[in-house]
Write an enzyme that holds these catalytic residues in place. Sequence first.
Site, PDB file in Angstrom:
ATOM      1  N   HIS A 100       1.059  -9.221   4.616  1.00 42.81           N
ATOM      2  CA  HIS A 100      -0.119  -8.264   4.488  1.00 42.81           C
ATOM      3  C   HIS A 100      -0.483  -8.549   2.801  1.00 42.81           C
ATOM      4  O   HIS A 100      -0.514  -7.409   2.195  1.00 42.81           O
ATOM      5  CB  HIS A 100       0.368  -6.884   4.896  1.00 42.81           C
ATOM      6  N   GLN A 128       0.635  -1.189   0.063  1.00 39.38           N
ATOM      7  CA  GLN A 128      -0.004   0.041  -0.188  1.00 39.38           C
ATOM      8  C   GLN A 128       0.899   1.383   0.114  1.00 39.38           C
ATOM      9  O   GLN A 128       0.335   2.403  -0.549  1.00 39.38           O
ATOM     10  CB  GLN A 128      -0.805   0.215   1.265  1.00 39.38           C
ATOM     11  N   ASN A 165      -1.686 -10.676   8.410  1.00 43.17           N
ATOM     12  CA  ASN A 165      -2.817  -9.673   8.709  1.00 43.17           C
ATOM     13  C   ASN A 165      -4.203  -9.983   7.975  1.00 43.17           C
ATOM     14  O   ASN A 165      -4.153 -10.448   6.812  1.00 43.17           O
ATOM     15  CB  ASN A 165      -2.310  -8.547   7.868  1.00 43.17           C
ATOM     16  N   GLU A 166      -5.125 -10.330   8.698  1.00 41.27           N
ATOM     17  CA  GLU A 166      -6.523 -10.359   8.356  1.00 41.27           C
ATOM     18  C   GLU A 166      -6.524 -11.728   7.281  1.00 41.27           C
ATOM     19  O   GLU A 166      -7.000 -11.466   6.199  1.00 41.27           O
ATOM     20  CB  GLU A 166      -7.018  -9.341   7.696  1.00 41.27           C
ATOM     21  N   ARG A 189       3.749   0.069  12.850  1.00 42.15           N
ATOM     22  CA  ARG A 189       3.430  -1.440  12.416  1.00 42.15           C
ATOM     23  C   ARG A 189       3.581  -1.384  10.851  1.00 42.15           C
ATOM     24  O   ARG A 189       2.864  -0.566  10.268  1.00 42.15           O
ATOM     25  CB  ARG A 189       1.957  -1.708  12.791  1.00 42.15           C
ATOM     26  N   TRP A 215      -4.792   3.222  11.565  1.00 40.04           N
ATOM     27  CA  TRP A 215      -4.890   3.071  10.372  1.00 40.04           C
ATOM     28  C   TRP A 215      -5.283   4.076   9.875  1.00 40.04           C
ATOM     29  O   TRP A 215      -6.425   4.553   9.885  1.00 40.04           O
ATOM     30  CB  TRP A 215      -5.522   1.919  10.113  1.00 40.04           C
ATOM     31  N   ASN A 249      -7.917  -5.816  14.032  1.00 39.72           N
ATOM     32  CA  ASN A 249      -8.370  -4.826  13.408  1.00 39.72           C
ATOM     33  C   ASN A 249      -9.840  -4.799  13.534  1.00 39.72           C
ATOM     34  O   ASN A 249     -10.623  -5.748  13.216  1.00 39.72           O
ATOM     35  CB  ASN A 249      -7.857  -5.131  11.936  1.00 39.72           C
ATOM     36  N   GLU A 307      -5.082  -2.203  13.987  1.00 46.38           N
ATOM     37  CA  GLU A 307      -5.885  -1.317  13.081  1.00 46.38           C
ATOM     38  C   GLU A 307      -7.080  -0.744  13.430  1.00 46.38           C
ATOM     39  O   GLU A 307      -8.050  -1.505  14.142  1.00 46.38           O
ATOM     40  CB  GLU A 307      -5.876  -1.839  11.629  1.00 46.38           C
ATOM     41  N   GLU A 362      -5.656   2.050  -1.396  1.00 51.21           N
ATOM     42  CA  GLU A 362      -6.573   1.280  -0.497  1.00 51.21           C
ATOM     43  C   GLU A 362      -7.313   0.141  -1.553  1.00 51.21           C
ATOM     44  O   GLU A 362      -8.204   0.000  -1.985  1.00 51.21           O
ATOM     45  CB  GLU A 362      -7.699   2.241  -0.117  1.00 51.21           C
ATOM     46  N   TRP A 363      -6.067  -0.865  -1.722  1.00 49.32           N
ATOM     47  CA  TRP A 363      -6.713  -2.148  -2.402  1.00 49.32           C
ATOM     48  C   TRP A 363      -7.670  -1.810  -3.548  1.00 49.32           C
ATOM     49  O   TRP A 363      -7.355  -0.833  -4.364  1.00 49.32           O
ATOM     50  CB  TRP A 363      -7.060  -2.985  -1.385  1.00 49.32           C
ATOM     51  N   TYR A 368     -13.093  -1.621  12.195  1.00 47.92           N
ATOM     52  CA  TYR A 368     -13.480  -0.515  11.593  1.00 47.92           C
ATOM     53  C   TYR A 368     -14.985  -0.159  11.880  1.00 47.92           C
ATOM     54  O   TYR A 368     -15.278   0.832  12.054  1.00 47.92           O
ATOM     55  CB  TYR A 368     -13.239  -0.434  10.112  1.00 47.92           C
TER      56      TYR A 368
HETATM   57  C1  PNW Z   1      -7.940  -3.757   6.285  1.00 49.02           C
HETATM   58  N1  PNW Z   1     -13.735  -5.138   4.083  1.00 49.02           N
HETATM   59  O1  PNW Z   1      -8.466  -4.215   5.000  1.00 49.02           O
HETATM   60  C2  PNW Z   1      -6.416  -3.982   5.708  1.00 49.02           C
HETATM   61  O2  PNW Z   1      -5.591  -4.625   6.738  1.00 49.02           O
HETATM   62  C3  PNW Z   1      -5.756  -2.548   5.385  1.00 49.02           C
HETATM   63  O3  PNW Z   1      -4.827  -2.846   4.395  1.00 49.02           O
HETATM   64  C4  PNW Z   1      -6.890  -1.639   4.799  1.00 49.02           C
HETATM   65  O4  PNW Z   1      -6.336  -0.563   4.274  1.00 49.02           O
HETATM   66  C5  PNW Z   1      -7.724  -1.340   5.910  1.00 49.02           C
HETATM   67  O5  PNW Z   1      -8.246  -2.451   6.534  1.00 49.02           O
HETATM   68  C6  PNW Z   1      -8.813  -0.418   5.402  1.00 49.02           C
HETATM   69  O6  PNW Z   1      -9.746  -0.887   4.503  1.00 49.02           O
HETATM   70  C7  PNW Z   1      -9.869  -4.491   4.983  1.00 49.02           C
HETATM   71  O7  PNW Z   1     -14.184  -4.923   2.917  1.00 49.02           O
HETATM   72  C8  PNW Z   1     -10.199  -4.198   3.560  1.00 49.02           C
HETATM   73  O8  PNW Z   1     -14.539  -5.256   4.934  1.00 49.02           O
HETATM   74  C9  PNW Z   1     -11.590  -4.362   3.289  1.00 49.02           C
HETATM   75  C10 PNW Z   1     -12.426  -4.993   4.303  1.00 49.02           C
HETATM   76  C11 PNW Z   1     -11.980  -4.901   5.718  1.00 49.02           C
HETATM   77  C12 PNW Z   1     -10.621  -4.595   6.032  1.00 49.02           C
END
Ligand code: PNW
Length: 469
Positions: free
Chosen positions: A125, A24, A169-170, A81, A416, A299, A369, A423-424, A301
């Site tokens: 990651h 990233q 990671n995840e 991190r 984060w 992590n 995160e 952002e993917w 959100y």
């Molecule tokens: C995490 N979802 O990813 C990652 O660990 C990070 O690399 C990323 O930038 C960050 O969260 C913010 O998105 C996710 O779709 C990506 O639910 C997608 C999801 C959850 C976490």
Amino acid sequence: MTGESTFPTFPDGFRWGVATSAYQIEGAVDVNGRGASIWDTFSHRAGAVDNGDTGDVACDHYHRYGEDIALMRELGVDSYRFSVAWPRIQPQGSGTPSSAGLDFYSRLVDELLAAGIEPCLTLYHWDLPQRLEEAGGWCERDTAGRFADYAAIVHRELGDRVRLWTTLNEPFCAAFLGYAEGRHAPGAREGHEALAAAHHLLLGHGAATAAMRAQRYGDESFGITLNLNPVTPVSDSPEDVAAARRYECYQNLAFSDPVLAGSYPDVESTVWGEISDFSFRRGGDLELIGTELDFLGVNNYFPAYVRAAPFESVDPKLRTADDIGIELDPPESLRRTTMNWPVEAAGLSRLLLWLGERYPELPPIYITENGTSGFDAPDGEGEIHDGHRIEYLDTHLRELRGAMRAGVVVHGYYCWSLLDNFEWAEGYKQRFGLVYVDFESQRRVRKDSFDWYRRAVAHSREPDGSLTG
Ligand code: PNW
């Protein structure tokens, strides 16, 4: 700003941090013999990433890490991190390590330590060497062994200086977004393959942890980072309650149970139906996967509010949560971020208390995160007023402190992210940074939240907890 004068204090030794990941931010994808990863391949595929964005340049952190460490020093964080890009270490995913690749991370670690910042290293990651994907990727059991070899190489090089290690990671995202839904690399396959990928990721975690422990230098801590969401059914109806149980298994328990309890969840057969015979799970795997952790990385959100969707049997493609009869339907009252994720700070404390209840032997937690996206942009003066992020961080940190007071042991918090970054599947338009990055000039600009976090970190340590100055 909310509650200026009452920002909570945190216990001595609590680690404040910021987080990033290699693909990233680093860019420099062709430098010093780095091999291709599945994200190089995927992001260059037409239509895979918004706006055709790729990580080719990203934040050019590979060349600008000194400047980025200076920003962290200014923030006053205790810890950083970051992740190591496997294809910089083993361009083809196995065999002799690249000394240039190891040198980069060795320099990064030395400069962090010189700045008084503790490195927290993530081994995976999501940037699997493309060569390994061509051999089947995480659907192949062999990949777990390759991962353990790679982990041992990095640990041998850096274990004398890095004390905090996370394997994955995840794994939820790596397995289900990568191999089922296909919104992430390597792109969609079939549900049963995603289940195999999930198992092999966890096996890789166990094998890597064992390999590193066998050559440990001294006081390293080994853990894994899971993305977990607190789960609430939208009503008491048996359908919604059952859907919530399926979602909880899919998102949380399928990863947290094997790692923290050494078993796959009982409810999994109601979630996966007949889509797999699970012949990839072998005797002894769960002992390795359930190996004792020194800490759990969490992590989080957003919270999950689950409603039952029309459902007779699981769709074997397992493309989205719909395929297990689930719809996420958060209360209208919750604000949504630019990612359309609902904001509810109390969800973070609910999650932590749930973890403590479910797992009596829960190791100490790091929030590895937490943070929020925005379409942040400079105003006429060149300033970035991201009050939405300040409010997000402020409320989540208060909830975190509340959960700690209620008995959950949390040793640190990583926001984060340090920088706006790739952002993917969303590319560069979703900005999670405390620091704004102009992706044309690579100029870094501190957002208002940068200054807020700096003050929060400084004053959270003061006896009266005042957030001023
Ligand atoms: C995490 N979802 O990813 C990652 O660990 C990070 O690399 C990323 O930038 C960050 O969260 C913010 O998105 C996710 O779709 C990506 O639910 C997608 C999801 C959850 C976490």
